[in-house]
Enzyme design. Structure first.
Site, mmCIF file in Angstrom:
data_model
loop_
_atom_site.group_PDB
_atom_site.id
_atom_site.type_symbol
_atom_site.label_atom_id
_atom_site.label_comp_id
_atom_site.label_asym_id
_atom_site.label_seq_id
_atom_site.Cartn_x
_atom_site.Cartn_y
_atom_site.Cartn_z
ATOM 1 N N GLU A 206 0.825 -1.213 0.000
ATOM 2 C CA GLU A 206 0.000 0.000 0.000
ATOM 3 C C GLU A 206 0.859 1.262 0.000
ATOM 4 O O GLU A 206 0.548 2.237 -0.691
ATOM 5 C CB GLU A 206 -0.955 0.012 1.210
ATOM 6 C CG GLU A 206 -1.952 -1.133 1.249
ATOM 7 C CD GLU A 206 -3.026 -1.060 0.149
ATOM 8 O OE1 GLU A 206 -3.032 -0.091 -0.626
ATOM 9 O OE2 GLU A 206 -3.844 -2.004 0.082
ATOM 10 N N ARG A 210 0.837 3.791 -3.259
ATOM 11 C CA ARG A 210 0.209 5.091 -3.014
ATOM 12 C C ARG A 210 1.248 6.179 -2.761
ATOM 13 O O ARG A 210 1.174 7.271 -3.333
ATOM 14 C CB ARG A 210 -0.741 5.018 -1.817
ATOM 15 C CG ARG A 210 -1.862 4.001 -2.022
ATOM 16 C CD ARG A 210 -2.881 4.031 -0.905
ATOM 17 N NE ARG A 210 -3.651 2.792 -0.888
ATOM 18 C CZ ARG A 210 -4.910 2.682 -0.511
ATOM 19 N NH1 ARG A 210 -5.561 3.736 -0.093
ATOM 20 N NH2 ARG A 210 -5.528 1.516 -0.513
ATOM 21 N N ASP A 339 -5.237 -9.966 -8.170
ATOM 22 C CA ASP A 339 -5.532 -9.076 -9.302
ATOM 23 C C ASP A 339 -4.327 -8.411 -9.968
ATOM 24 O O ASP A 339 -4.026 -8.620 -11.143
ATOM 25 C CB ASP A 339 -6.558 -8.011 -8.868
ATOM 26 C CG ASP A 339 -6.222 -7.310 -7.546
ATOM 27 O OD1 ASP A 339 -5.200 -7.644 -6.927
ATOM 28 O OD2 ASP A 339 -6.992 -6.422 -7.128
ATOM 29 N N GLU A 474 -11.865 0.746 -10.413
ATOM 30 C CA GLU A 474 -11.509 -0.173 -11.512
ATOM 31 C C GLU A 474 -12.365 -0.022 -12.770
ATOM 32 O O GLU A 474 -11.833 -0.061 -13.892
ATOM 33 C CB GLU A 474 -11.529 -1.628 -11.032
ATOM 34 C CG GLU A 474 -10.408 -1.995 -10.054
ATOM 35 C CD GLU A 474 -10.639 -1.471 -8.634
ATOM 36 O OE1 GLU A 474 -11.791 -1.099 -8.309
ATOM 37 O OE2 GLU A 474 -9.676 -1.418 -7.841
HETATM 38 C C1 DMJ Z 1 -6.224 0.530 -4.937
HETATM 39 O O1 DMJ Z 1 -5.440 0.727 -3.835
HETATM 40 C C2 DMJ Z 1 -5.466 -0.116 -6.048
HETATM 41 O O2 DMJ Z 1 -6.128 0.093 -7.251
HETATM 42 C C3 DMJ Z 1 -5.263 -1.583 -5.830
HETATM 43 O O3 DMJ Z 1 -4.654 -2.185 -6.931
HETATM 44 C C4 DMJ Z 1 -6.580 -2.263 -5.591
HETATM 45 N N1 DMJ Z 1 -7.320 -1.636 -4.543
HETATM 46 C C5 DMJ Z 1 -7.465 -0.206 -4.560
HETATM 47 C C6 DMJ Z 1 -8.636 0.314 -5.340
HETATM 48 O O4 DMJ Z 1 -9.716 -0.456 -5.401
#
Ligand code: DMJ
Length: 575
Positions: A206, A210, A339, A474
């Protein structure tokens, strides 16, 4: 665009009408084209003059006059010719009216980007996104400034890492949206207040996507070296995570103490997490000239590439940090915990100049694995969806997170991967849109279950526990890619509907937007009192890029977006 049949009409008629040689035929076509280029008035005048000349010629010819005078009379001849002329003009107009209208439409369609009405339309949507951002920012600024997340209902804030997460995540969005004042204020906070020298545990993934991603991207967009210095600082503080027996990183790092550890209950890390930090660390190595960051994250990719336990290129969700092996095997999903592994295979290959074949091979294999194991159709509407596999049993469950996939598939097709990836992207895009459109609020749930049994009347079912919406990006992200590559306006329209529903059900009057608990109850969507940082970092940024008709606004031939929507440059070929 004109329907092809109308365009074909002219050339078909011409080619069928004569038995000329090619050059004669070409001359004839070219005369015909010139004739068609004249205005209707010009053509009528020419025809009328020709008729007049003909009539005068006949009237002054003694032989013809002598012959006809007794039979039809000059007066009758004139009337006859006039009627002929009128009927010709009428039938000519009747025959070409469609074509003339068509060419008007043609001009409108090809010039649509420059048409003032359409420019104003696009600008009003862009302004709507800026307005939404300002509203979100107002809440953050008033009640959560310098903290991780706004709690917009209680007008307070929540802390996760204590590093101003929303502010950092939103930096490049403000830059792209042209919000200069807001950006300047935020920059000051980063320069003066942000310190990573703190005794806090942060999640490696994270904080990489970010914070490190956000700082690197803002550095590239602005050229302001302060952001690069901050990026180097957090990047080096995250490195202790890789000090494990297997070199598969721990999930958590204390950035003040320089220690790292797995979560309390396990020594596993999440597969998506350890394989979705590569774009950022590779870029940090390129910028600093220090290979240690890149070496650490590429080691993870090398190991995962070779690991047993995949099914047709699909990976399990967990990996052990002691022995480097997959755990909890037999469950395959494109949703949570797996994912962005797939997303980063493709994106690293693009970032590095399309030379790292193992990454491409793994990506291509995985797409085939999805097709073979996870793709099914729903009833009654035949929507293509991506389900999950659990020890050989198929489950028709699809996380909203999976909706990154249409965009990723489209990106791959843009970079020369098989065209059927684009076909699949289009089908899945429709499904992700329907996950919104079929809900009473027009907002998607976190998880959908698709119906597959005959006789079902709706495609999507939502379990009570899955009815929340966290303002995730998404679907909007994929709509952006699909619009960029196809220019099909329906994708902008779908995005516009979604933005309006966010405004209707998640906007909080005092400032900010909130996650909600129930997308099926428009009367009481039940706010959760949390605005995730990715709403500003990703969702609003992708809305803006979707509504922009400028393909050079963060060109997809120059930038690759990390999984938190922070654009990083595609490396020049030589590197
Ligand atoms: C975000 O932090 C990123 O896109 C991550 O890959 C998946 N989760 C969240 C958004 O849904």
């Amino acid at each position: 665009m004109l329907p092809p049949s109308r365009r074909d009409f002219v050339s078909l008629t011409l080619s069928e009408s004569g038995s000329y040689t090619n050059s004669k035929q070409w001359r004839r076509q070219s005369c015909w084209r010139k004739w068609k280029q004249l205005s209707r008035l010009q053509r009528s005048l020419i025809l009328f003059t020709l008729m007049l000349l003909l009539v005068c010629g006949i009237a002054t010819s003694p032989t013809l006059i002598g012959h006809w005078r007794g039979e039809i009379g000059l007066h009758n001849l004139m009337v006859c010719l006039l009627l002929l002329f009128i009927s010709h003009v009428c039938s000519w107009r009747g025959a070409v009216i469609e074509e003339e209208q068509a060419s008007d439409t043609d001009t409108k369609d090809t010039d649509i980007q420059d048409d003032p009405a359409s420019l104003a339309h696009a600008e009003s949507r862009l302004e709507a996104v800026r307005e939404a951002f300002r509203h979100a920012w107002k809440g953050y600024k008033n009640f959560a400034w310098g903290h991780d997340e706004l709690k917009p209902i209680s007008n307070s804030y929540g802390e996760w890492f204590g590093l101003g997460l929303t502010l950092i995540d939103a930096l490049d969005t403000m830059w792209i949206l042209g919000l200069k004042e807001e950006f300047a204020e935020a920059r000051e906070w980063v320069a003066r207040e942000l310190s990573f020298n703190k005794n806090v545990d942060v999640n490696l993934f994270e904080s990489t996507i970010r914070i490190l991603g956000g700082l690197l991207s803002t550095y590239h967009l602005t050229g302001d070296s302060m952001f690069l210095e901050k990026a180097k600082d957090i990047g080096s503080r995250l490195m202790p995570a890789f000090n494990t027996a297997s070199k598969i990183p721990y999930s958590d790092v204390n950035i003040g103490k320089g220690t790292a550890h797995p979560p309390q209950w396990t020594s596993d890390s999440t597969v998506a997490e350890v394989t979705s930090i590569q774009l950022e660390f590779r870029e940090l190595s390129r910028l600093t000239g220090d290979p240690k960051y890149k070496l650490a994250v590429m080691e993870v990719m090398k190991q995962v590439h070779k690991l047993d336990g995949k099914q047709d290129g699909l990976v399990p969700m967990f990996i052990n940090t002691h022995n480097g092996l997959f755990t909890h095997q037999g469950i395959y999903t494109l949703g949570a915990r797996a994912d962005s592994y797939y997303e980063y295979l493709l994106k690293q290959w693009i970032q590095g100049g399309k030379t790292e074949n193992e990454l491409l091979d793994d990506y291509l294999l995985a797409v085939e694995g999805v097709k073979k194991n996870l793709l099914k159709k729903s009833t009654p509407s035949d929507l293509t969806f991506v389900g999950e596999l659990s020890h050989g049993h198929f489950s028709p469950k699809m996380d909203h997170l999976v909706c990154f996939l249409p965009g990723t598939l489209a990106l791959g097709a843009h970079y020369g991967l098989p065209t059927d990836h684009m076909e699949l992207a289009k089908q899945l895009m429709e499904t992700c849109y329907q996950m919104y459109a079929q809900m009473e609020t027009g907002l998607s749930p976190e998880i959908a279950h698709f119906n597959m049994h005959e006789g079902s009347t709706q495609d999507v079912d939502v379990k009570i526990a899955d009815r929340h919406n966290l303002l995730r990006p998404e679907t909007v992200e994929s709509l952006f890619y699909m619009y960029r590559f196809t220019e099909d306006k329906k994708y902008q329209q779908w995005g516009w509907e979604i933005l309006q529903n966010f405004n209707k059900y998640t906007r909080v009057p005092t400032g900010g937007y909130t996650s909600i608990n129930n997308v099926r109850d428009p009367a009481n969507p039940n706010p959760r009192d949390k605005m995730e940082s990715f709403f500003l970092g990703e969702t609003l940024k992708y809305f803006y890029l979707l509504f922009s008709n400028d393909p050079n606004l963060i060109s997809l031939d120059k930038y690759i977006f990390n999984t938190e929507a922070h654009p990083l440059p595609i490396w020049p070929q030589a590197e």
